[in-house]
Design a protein around this motif. Sequence first.
Motif: not given
Length: 187
Positions: A49-66
């Motif tokens: 398991l790797e630490i996710p990148d908020p700029s590209r992984d899962g729903l994180m980029p969508r949250v950052l856009d919001f």
Amino acid sequence: DFVPYLMPCLGTVVTASAFGCQIEFFPKQDPAANPRFYPVTTPEDVRKLEIPDPSRDGLMPRVLDFLRYMKKNSFLPIGITDLQGPLTTANQLMGYDKLIYLMADYPTAAHQLMEKVTEALIRWVKVQKEVIGEPLTECIADQQVYTGKHAGVWFSDDDAVIMSPKYYREFVVPYNSRLLSAFGGGC
């Protein structure tokens, strides 16, 4: 009384989605983790398991856009998205039964999982705070309460009721404490 604020809510699964949970979008509900698929099922999965990148992984980029949109278009304070603590996120990655068995049978792997999830949560909160311009040591907490200084993060720990006090002390308290310490306290 409460402090009105904005929160980009994509349910309780944002961090888990970034670790590889399959997310389902049901009508008129928050996004939810698919209970038939878990990205972590073995101790070997934990090691990979790797630490996710908020700029590209899962729903994180969508949250950052919001968050960016809210910051640009509103005068209200903005809070971080619904944050689940290390235990709940680990449960979303494995399922309750497999996580408890992991703690009992492979405690080293269980600690590795909790460590990776905690590190990911700390990084995730820091990125969100950077976007909204919120100091690390204060926040608008869930339920629209300004917690003041020395309380920089809030998270939910709803799954604590599934385990014994012994396991909670060993596998949850150190990681919740680390998350809280990273932001000068919290709730």
